[in-house]
Design a protein around this motif. Sequence first.
Motif, PDB file in Angstrom:
ATOM      1  N   LEU A  70     -18.710  15.717 -28.922  1.00 24.68           N
ATOM      2  CA  LEU A  70     -19.965  16.420 -28.638  1.00 24.68           C
ATOM      3  C   LEU A  70     -20.292  16.411 -27.148  1.00 24.68           C
ATOM      4  O   LEU A  70     -20.789  17.400 -26.601  1.00 24.68           O
ATOM      5  CB  LEU A  70     -21.103  15.797 -29.442  1.00 24.68           C
ATOM      6  CG  LEU A  70     -21.052  16.045 -30.955  1.00 24.68           C
ATOM      7  CD1 LEU A  70     -22.021  15.128 -31.690  1.00 24.68           C
ATOM      8  CD2 LEU A  70     -21.358  17.509 -31.280  1.00 24.68           C
ATOM      9  N   ARG A  71     -19.999  15.301 -26.469  1.00 20.51           N
ATOM     10  CA  ARG A  71     -20.234  15.237 -25.020  1.00 20.51           C
ATOM     11  C   ARG A  71     -19.334  16.231 -24.281  1.00 20.51           C
ATOM     12  O   ARG A  71     -19.780  16.916 -23.351  1.00 20.51           O
ATOM     13  CB  ARG A  71     -19.974  13.820 -24.513  1.00 20.51           C
ATOM     14  CG  ARG A  71     -21.071  12.810 -24.814  1.00 20.51           C
ATOM     15  CD  ARG A  71     -20.704  11.456 -24.212  1.00 20.51           C
ATOM     16  NE  ARG A  71     -21.682  10.434 -24.445  1.00 20.51           N
ATOM     17  CZ  ARG A  71     -22.751  10.207 -23.675  1.00 20.51           C
ATOM     18  NH1 ARG A  71     -22.975  10.979 -22.613  1.00 20.51           N
ATOM     19  NH2 ARG A  71     -23.592   9.228 -23.949  1.00 20.51           N
ATOM     20  N   ALA A  72     -18.073  16.305 -24.681  1.00 23.47           N
ATOM     21  CA  ALA A  72     -17.143  17.225 -24.016  1.00 23.47           C
ATOM     22  C   ALA A  72     -17.573  18.669 -24.227  1.00 23.47           C
ATOM     23  O   ALA A  72     -17.528  19.493 -23.303  1.00 23.47           O
ATOM     24  CB  ALA A  72     -15.725  17.003 -24.545  1.00 23.47           C
ATOM     25  N   LEU A  73     -18.020  18.996 -25.432  1.00 28.02           N
ATOM     26  CA  LEU A  73     -18.461  20.358 -25.717  1.00 28.02           C
ATOM     27  C   LEU A  73     -19.685  20.728 -24.885  1.00 28.02           C
ATOM     28  O   LEU A  73     -19.842  21.880 -24.457  1.00 28.02           O
ATOM     29  CB  LEU A  73     -18.788  20.500 -27.213  1.00 28.02           C
ATOM     30  CG  LEU A  73     -17.591  20.449 -28.157  1.00 28.02           C
ATOM     31  CD1 LEU A  73     -18.066  20.269 -29.603  1.00 28.02           C
ATOM     32  CD2 LEU A  73     -16.754  21.718 -28.041  1.00 28.02           C
ATOM     33  N   ALA A  74     -20.560  19.755 -24.641  1.00 27.04           N
ATOM     34  CA  ALA A  74     -21.790  20.014 -23.887  1.00 27.04           C
ATOM     35  C   ALA A  74     -21.522  20.377 -22.441  1.00 27.04           C
ATOM     36  O   ALA A  74     -22.367  21.007 -21.787  1.00 27.04           O
ATOM     37  CB  ALA A  74     -22.708  18.801 -23.959  1.00 27.04           C
ATOM     38  N   THR A  75     -20.365  19.996 -21.919  1.00 27.90           N
ATOM     39  CA  THR A  75     -20.075  20.248 -20.507  1.00 27.90           C
ATOM     40  C   THR A  75     -19.187  21.466 -20.292  1.00 27.90           C
ATOM     41  O   THR A  75     -18.857  21.788 -19.154  1.00 27.90           O
ATOM     42  CB  THR A  75     -19.394  19.017 -19.882  1.00 27.90           C
ATOM     43  OG1 THR A  75     -18.145  18.775 -20.543  1.00 27.90           O
ATOM     44  CG2 THR A  75     -20.279  17.785 -20.017  1.00 27.90           C
ATOM     45  N   GLU A  76     -18.804  22.146 -21.361  1.00 25.36           N
ATOM     46  CA  GLU A  76     -17.948  23.324 -21.220  1.00 25.36           C
ATOM     47  C   GLU A  76     -18.715  24.487 -20.593  1.00 25.36           C
ATOM     48  O   GLU A  76     -19.906  24.666 -20.872  1.00 25.36           O
ATOM     49  CB  GLU A  76     -17.414  23.765 -22.585  1.00 25.36           C
ATOM     50  CG  GLU A  76     -16.373  22.856 -23.161  1.00 25.36           C
ATOM     51  CD  GLU A  76     -15.801  23.415 -24.464  1.00 25.36           C
ATOM     52  OE1 GLU A  76     -16.243  24.498 -24.897  1.00 25.36           O
ATOM     53  OE2 GLU A  76     -14.920  22.761 -25.037  1.00 25.36           O
ATOM     54  N   PRO A  77     -18.069  25.308 -19.792  1.00 24.21           N
ATOM     55  CA  PRO A  77     -18.709  26.537 -19.305  1.00 24.21           C
ATOM     56  C   PRO A  77     -19.091  27.421 -20.487  1.00 24.21           C
ATOM     57  O   PRO A  77     -18.331  27.554 -21.445  1.00 24.21           O
ATOM     58  CB  PRO A  77     -17.598  27.193 -18.466  1.00 24.21           C
ATOM     59  CG  PRO A  77     -16.665  26.077 -18.111  1.00 24.21           C
ATOM     60  CD  PRO A  77     -16.700  25.123 -19.264  1.00 24.21           C
ATOM     61  N   GLY A  78     -20.300  27.994 -20.423  1.00 22.33           N
ATOM     62  CA  GLY A  78     -20.762  28.806 -21.543  1.00 22.33           C
ATOM     63  C   GLY A  78     -20.881  27.987 -22.809  1.00 22.33           C
ATOM     64  O   GLY A  78     -20.442  28.393 -23.879  1.00 22.33           O
ATOM     65  N   ARG A  79     -21.485  26.835 -22.699  1.00 25.00           N
ATOM     66  CA  ARG A  79     -21.527  25.819 -23.757  1.00 25.00           C
ATOM     67  C   ARG A  79     -21.653  26.420 -25.153  1.00 25.00           C
ATOM     68  O   ARG A  79     -22.525  27.238 -25.422  1.00 25.00           O
ATOM     69  CB  ARG A  79     -22.716  24.887 -23.506  1.00 25.00           C
ATOM     70  CG  ARG A  79     -22.814  23.729 -24.492  1.00 25.00           C
ATOM     71  CD  ARG A  79     -24.026  22.870 -24.238  1.00 25.00           C
ATOM     72  NE  ARG A  79     -25.272  23.565 -24.478  1.00 25.00           N
ATOM     73  CZ  ARG A  79     -25.789  23.784 -25.693  1.00 25.00           C
ATOM     74  NH1 ARG A  79     -25.134  23.396 -26.766  1.00 25.00           N
ATOM     75  NH2 ARG A  79     -26.938  24.403 -25.820  1.00 25.00           N
ATOM     76  N   PRO A  80     -20.779  25.995 -26.093  1.00 28.90           N
ATOM     77  CA  PRO A  80     -20.890  26.495 -27.463  1.00 28.90           C
ATOM     78  C   PRO A  80     -22.092  25.902 -28.196  1.00 28.90           C
ATOM     79  O   PRO A  80     -22.661  24.886 -27.767  1.00 28.90           O
ATOM     80  CB  PRO A  80     -19.577  26.030 -28.114  1.00 28.90           C
ATOM     81  CG  PRO A  80     -19.201  24.806 -27.340  1.00 28.90           C
ATOM     82  CD  PRO A  80     -19.643  25.071 -25.920  1.00 28.90           C
ATOM     83  N   PHE A  81     -22.450  26.532 -29.283  1.00 30.37           N
ATOM     84  CA  PHE A  81     -23.516  26.056 -30.166  1.00 30.37           C
ATOM     85  C   PHE A  81     -22.898  25.016 -31.100  1.00 30.37           C
ATOM     86  O   PHE A  81     -22.052  25.327 -31.929  1.00 30.37           O
ATOM     87  CB  PHE A  81     -24.091  27.232 -30.956  1.00 30.37           C
ATOM     88  CG  PHE A  81     -25.291  26.896 -31.796  1.00 30.37           C
ATOM     89  CD1 PHE A  81     -26.576  27.012 -31.273  1.00 30.37           C
ATOM     90  CD2 PHE A  81     -25.139  26.498 -33.120  1.00 30.37           C
ATOM     91  CE1 PHE A  81     -27.684  26.717 -32.055  1.00 30.37           C
ATOM     92  CE2 PHE A  81     -26.237  26.202 -33.906  1.00 30.37           C
ATOM     93  CZ  PHE A  81     -27.518  26.315 -33.373  1.00 30.37           C
ATOM     94  N   ALA A 126     -25.487  12.151 -27.080  1.00 35.31           N
ATOM     95  CA  ALA A 126     -24.540  13.264 -26.939  1.00 35.31           C
ATOM     96  C   ALA A 126     -25.159  14.628 -27.198  1.00 35.31           C
ATOM     97  O   ALA A 126     -24.738  15.629 -26.625  1.00 35.31           O
ATOM     98  CB  ALA A 126     -23.354  13.048 -27.883  1.00 35.31           C
ATOM     99  N   GLY A 127     -26.141  14.683 -28.109  1.00 34.22           N
ATOM    100  CA  GLY A 127     -26.779  15.948 -28.446  1.00 34.22           C
ATOM    101  C   GLY A 127     -25.987  16.764 -29.454  1.00 34.22           C
ATOM    102  O   GLY A 127     -24.811  16.521 -29.726  1.00 34.22           O
ATOM    103  N   ALA A 128     -26.659  17.741 -30.034  1.00 33.48           N
ATOM    104  CA  ALA A 128     -26.089  18.739 -30.934  1.00 33.48           C
ATOM    105  C   ALA A 128     -27.137  19.831 -31.030  1.00 33.48           C
ATOM    106  O   ALA A 128     -28.270  19.671 -30.553  1.00 33.48           O
ATOM    107  CB  ALA A 128     -25.770  18.147 -32.302  1.00 33.48           C
TER     108      ALA A 128
END
Length: 302
Positions: free
Chosen positions: A171-182, A215-217
């Motif tokens: 979840l942390r890695a996804l939060a930092t991606e460009p154009g963050r996914p939902f 981490a968030g979601a």
Amino acid sequence: MTFRLAHLSDPHVGPLGRVRLHQLIGKRATGYANWRRGRSRSHDMTVLERLVADLKAQGAGHIACTGDLCNIGLPSEWATARTFLEALGPSDAVSFVPGNHDAYVRGSLEGLLDACGAYTGDDSGSSGRFPYLRRRGPLALVGLSSAIPTKPFVATGRLGAPQLAAAEALLRALATEPGRPFRVVMIHHPPQPGGAAPGRELKDAAAFTAMIGRAGADLILHGHNHVTSSARIPGPDGRTVPVVGVPSASARADGHGAIASRRASYILYEITRDGHGYAIGARRRGLSAEGAMCDLGAIDLA
């Protein structure tokens, strides 16, 4: 562009096949007795078939199923479960996470995942391992397993420290991606403390909630309680994360289903990118008191 995600849970697919005496040992014996006494009449496969037909007519881009395909974890139920998932759609269009009935006794979960593992396959091609990650449109679907075998009359779940740590890293890695996914998290048990009654709860709910706080979601989906529910748990930076549960997808309109929030239904989410974030709407569809499949109203995610 709007992406539609449908969520259903706890179909308890039946009927049970022939049960051999040697299979009715320990928890299966009490579970089979409960099935014969009333559970089999609480879950209507005609209702389930109609609900699936209605769901598929809505044009969802993906379907999430959060557990309890099985009833008492019999080997004969594994093929039935796979047939149900195949009726929902191909494995790339349907994501599944298991529930406590899928892990009813030791060996049940492994047998089910052997039969239905394609529906838990992540983007790398591996299956049956949790957490898993699937990307569909703007969504990043993170599947968790809270399914563990338990003693008779107990329906608790547990994620365990290794799965929680892996989910947090993901979840942390996804939060930092460009154009963050939902980021959508799928789990069977209500994941917040107090989300289920004692004996039915997620044992490490406090640890899960703390992990989401770090981490968030964007959305957490669950089943297990057989009731429509909506809650929120803290996320990072003062934001909160919606936690939404659905009833059994096969619950009749009488008995427990006489209560509107417990009737067979699913939730259809519409997720739209909104600037740097996302806008989300949710509507419940399912069985009316009169037995019709219809729109049952919006779900408050505020």
